[in-house]
Design a protein around this motif. Structure first.
Motif, PDB file in Angstrom:
ATOM      1  N   MET A   1       0.827  -1.208   0.000  1.00 49.45           N
ATOM      2  CA  MET A   1       0.000   0.000   0.000  1.00 49.45           C
ATOM      3  C   MET A   1       0.863   1.262   0.000  1.00 49.45           C
ATOM      4  SD  MET A   1      -2.920   1.368  -0.141  1.00 49.45           S
ATOM      5  CE  MET A   1      -3.947  -0.096   0.066  1.00 49.45           C
ATOM      6  N   ALA A   2       1.959   1.219   0.776  1.00 48.92           N
ATOM      7  CA  ALA A   2       2.844   2.386   0.818  1.00 48.92           C
ATOM      8  C   ALA A   2       3.441   2.662  -0.557  1.00 48.92           C
ATOM      9  CB  ALA A   2       3.952   2.161   1.845  1.00 48.92           C
ATOM     10  N   GLY A   3       3.810   1.583  -1.251  1.00 49.90           N
ATOM     11  CA  GLY A   3       4.368   1.753  -2.595  1.00 49.90           C
ATOM     12  C   GLY A   3       3.368   2.397  -3.540  1.00 49.90           C
ATOM     13  N   TYR A   4       2.121   1.941  -3.499  1.00 49.07           N
ATOM     14  CA  TYR A   4       1.085   2.518  -4.363  1.00 49.07           C
ATOM     15  C   TYR A   4       0.855   3.990  -4.032  1.00 49.07           C
ATOM     16  CZ  TYR A   4      -0.172  -2.076  -6.181  1.00 49.07           C
ATOM     17  OH  TYR A   4      -0.143  -3.287  -6.808  1.00 49.07           O
ATOM     18  N   LEU A   5       0.922   4.342  -2.751  1.00 52.40           N
ATOM     19  CA  LEU A   5       0.727   5.731  -2.354  1.00 52.40           C
ATOM     20  C   LEU A   5       1.845   6.620  -2.893  1.00 52.40           C
ATOM     21  CD1 LEU A   5      -0.505   5.330   1.341  1.00 52.40           C
ATOM     22  CD2 LEU A   5      -1.855   6.038  -0.658  1.00 52.40           C
ATOM     23  N   PHE A   6       3.083   6.100  -2.865  1.00 55.88           N
ATOM     24  CA  PHE A   6       4.207   6.891  -3.361  1.00 55.88           C
ATOM     25  C   PHE A   6       4.142   7.106  -4.874  1.00 55.88           C
ATOM     26  CE2 PHE A   6       6.428   5.834   0.677  1.00 55.88           C
ATOM     27  CZ  PHE A   6       6.841   7.118   1.002  1.00 55.88           C
ATOM     28  N   VAL A   7       3.684   6.105  -5.615  1.00 58.28           N
ATOM     29  CA  VAL A   7       3.633   6.243  -7.076  1.00 58.28           C
ATOM     30  C   VAL A   7       2.326   6.877  -7.545  1.00 58.28           C
ATOM     31  CG1 VAL A   7       5.155   4.269  -7.419  1.00 58.28           C
ATOM     32  CG2 VAL A   7       2.678   3.931  -7.495  1.00 58.28           C
ATOM     33  N   ALA A   8       1.367   7.041  -6.625  1.00 55.29           N
ATOM     34  CA  ALA A   8       0.056   7.578  -7.010  1.00 55.29           C
ATOM     35  C   ALA A   8       0.136   8.946  -7.688  1.00 55.29           C
ATOM     36  CB  ALA A   8      -0.862   7.642  -5.789  1.00 55.29           C
ATOM     37  N   PRO A   9       0.967   9.910  -7.204  1.00 52.93           N
ATOM     38  CA  PRO A   9       1.018  11.213  -7.888  1.00 52.93           C
ATOM     39  C   PRO A   9       1.427  11.084  -9.351  1.00 52.93           C
ATOM     40  CG  PRO A   9       2.000  11.379  -5.715  1.00 52.93           C
ATOM     41  CD  PRO A   9       1.753   9.926  -5.951  1.00 52.93           C
ATOM     42  N   TRP A  10       2.410  10.227  -9.621  1.00 53.38           N
ATOM     43  CA  TRP A  10       2.836  10.048 -11.010  1.00 53.38           C
ATOM     44  C   TRP A  10       1.736   9.369 -11.824  1.00 53.38           C
ATOM     45  CZ3 TRP A  10       3.233   6.188 -14.518  1.00 53.38           C
ATOM     46  CH2 TRP A  10       3.942   6.473 -15.699  1.00 53.38           C
ATOM     47  N   VAL A  11       1.124   8.344 -11.266  1.00 56.54           N
ATOM     48  CA  VAL A  11       0.079   7.621 -11.990  1.00 56.54           C
ATOM     49  C   VAL A  11      -1.092   8.551 -12.311  1.00 56.54           C
ATOM     50  CG1 VAL A  11      -1.632   5.766 -11.826  1.00 56.54           C
ATOM     51  CG2 VAL A  11       0.713   5.381 -11.046  1.00 56.54           C
ATOM     52  N   GLY A  13      -1.002  11.844 -12.514  1.00 63.41           N
ATOM     53  CA  GLY A  13      -0.539  12.803 -13.510  1.00 63.41           C
ATOM     54  C   GLY A  13      -0.510  12.204 -14.909  1.00 63.41           C
ATOM     55  N   PHE A  14      -0.059  10.958 -15.012  1.00 67.13           N
ATOM     56  CA  PHE A  14      -0.013  10.297 -16.323  1.00 67.13           C
ATOM     57  C   PHE A  14      -1.416  10.089 -16.879  1.00 67.13           C
ATOM     58  CE2 PHE A  14      -0.333   6.302 -18.705  1.00 67.13           C
ATOM     59  CZ  PHE A  14       0.494   6.590 -19.776  1.00 67.13           C
ATOM     60  N   LEU A  15      -2.336   9.621 -16.037  1.00 69.46           N
ATOM     61  CA  LEU A  15      -3.691   9.355 -16.504  1.00 69.46           C
ATOM     62  C   LEU A  15      -4.414  10.622 -16.939  1.00 69.46           C
ATOM     63  CD1 LEU A  15      -4.857   6.700 -13.862  1.00 69.46           C
ATOM     64  CD2 LEU A  15      -4.193   6.282 -16.231  1.00 69.46           C
ATOM     65  N   VAL A  16      -4.177  11.712 -16.212  1.00 68.08           N
ATOM     66  CA  VAL A  16      -4.899  12.953 -16.496  1.00 68.08           C
ATOM     67  C   VAL A  16      -4.240  13.750 -17.615  1.00 68.08           C
ATOM     68  CG1 VAL A  16      -5.648  15.169 -15.555  1.00 68.08           C
ATOM     69  CG2 VAL A  16      -5.829  13.089 -14.166  1.00 68.08           C
ATOM     70  N   PHE A  17      -2.908  13.955 -17.490  1.00 67.70           N
ATOM     71  CA  PHE A  17      -2.240  14.889 -18.385  1.00 67.70           C
ATOM     72  C   PHE A  17      -1.614  14.237 -19.621  1.00 67.70           C
ATOM     73  CE2 PHE A  17      -2.026  16.902 -14.159  1.00 67.70           C
ATOM     74  CZ  PHE A  17      -2.757  18.045 -14.440  1.00 67.70           C
ATOM     75  N   THR A  18      -1.407  12.934 -19.603  1.00 68.96           N
ATOM     76  CA  THR A  18      -0.809  12.267 -20.757  1.00 68.96           C
ATOM     77  C   THR A  18      -1.814  11.363 -21.450  1.00 68.96           C
ATOM     78  OG1 THR A  18       1.388  12.341 -19.734  1.00 68.96           O
ATOM     79  CG2 THR A  18       1.074  10.803 -21.565  1.00 68.96           C
ATOM     80  N   LEU A  19      -2.217  10.306 -20.769  1.00 72.64           N
ATOM     81  CA  LEU A  19      -3.164   9.380 -21.398  1.00 72.64           C
ATOM     82  C   LEU A  19      -4.501  10.056 -21.671  1.00 72.64           C
ATOM     83  CD1 LEU A  19      -3.659   6.507 -22.367  1.00 72.64           C
ATOM     84  CD2 LEU A  19      -4.439   5.915 -20.062  1.00 72.64           C
TER      85      LEU A  19
END
Length: 291
Positions: A1-11, A13-19
């Protein structure tokens, strides 16, 4: 869960601003999009049909492909040459690596301003240096035959990112291979082609892929040297695909057509990359490979 929380901002950002932006651009590529009202009127494949009817699209695509064929091999060769020089430096290696990497940190606008002076056909430093050895320099920025080489020269200025990757690969080549080859009578040239190139072939392949993708999307160099003030004696030779896309989107506000252009270059890049992966892997040495 901690890992997912750390990568969540990038994910996110990618979903909204790129994909998300990619999906939206695909939608408006099949429509006439009005920025003022944020409305898109479907027009089927009219934008894509127009791509093949507009001669400037094919002109820009041809210029871009020609530039890529010219720039990528030179970038690979120059970056590898610099990396090999740095690999031989002993004392003060950190200082020289920093100096060689500094051009990568130079803003594109500043670099373009410098190259506008260096490449001036009448009083530029490059032509003055050529004149000193009896060579008449070309009109870099106005002669259609020299427009693309001038952009390549500016591209080589910022090749230090590729150089660092090559330097890391060279550091990982086992030194005992050179020692054994030297004992067997192999010279420096033989060692380079029979040891260095095979051992860093994976890195060369990676850099070719990345630089090809970047070359097909080249924008900064061409725009800053030739198109920022919209006055140029040879605009056709300097019209690159990304520049024409920018003009259609943000000067003509033809967003539907520009989105179609973006998806066309996306497909072209994907096809070229797949071809490179298909045939390039045959020339790459992987440690432990039985081929």
């Amino acid at each position: 869960m901690a890992g997912y929380l750390f990568v969540a901002p990038w994910v996110i950002g990618f979903l909204v601003f790129t994909l998300g932006a990619m999906v939206y651009s695909l939608v408006i590529s099949f429509s006439d999009y009005d920025l003022a009202t944020d409305t898109a009127i479907p027009n089927g494949g009219a934008n894509y049909a127009e791509l093949f009817e507009d001669p400037r699209v094919m002109l820009a695509l041809g210029n871009t492909l020609f530039y890529a064929i010219m720039a990528v091999p030179l970038e690979i060769a120059f970056a590898l040459f610099l990396a090999m020089l740095l690999n031989r430096v002993g004392k003060g290696a950190g200082f020289f690596r920093t100096i060689y990497y500094l051009p990568k940190m130079t803003p594109s606008v500043a670099a373009a301003s410098v190259f506008l002076l260096l490449l001036n056909g009448n009083f530029g430093a490059i032509n003055r240096a050529l004149a000193a050895i009896g060579i008449q320099g070309p009109q870099w920025l106005t002669d259609p035959n020299w427009v693309k080489p001038s952009i390549v020269l500016m591209t080589l200025w910022s090749v230090s990112g590729t150089m660092i990757i090559f330097l890391a690969a060279l550091k990982n080549v086992p030194r005992d291979l050179y020692e054994v080859a030297s004992l067997d009578g192999a010279g420096k040239v033989r060692q380079f082609f029979n040891i260095t190139i095979p051992m860093i072939s994976g890195t060369i392949f990676f850099n070719v892929l990345v630089l090809t993708i970047a070359a097909l999307q080249v924008f900064d160099q061409a725009f800053l040297l030739f198109w920022r003030n919209q006055t140029n004696a040879s605009p056709d030779a300097s019209l690159f695909y990304a520049v024409y896309l920018f003009q259609q989107a943000f000067r003509s506000f033809n967003f539907g057509f520009a989105a179609a252009m973006a998806w066309l270059i996306f497909v072209i890049i994907m096809i070229i990359t797949l071809i490179q992966v298909k045939f390039g892997n045959r020339f790459v040495y992987y440690e432990g490979d039985k081929r």
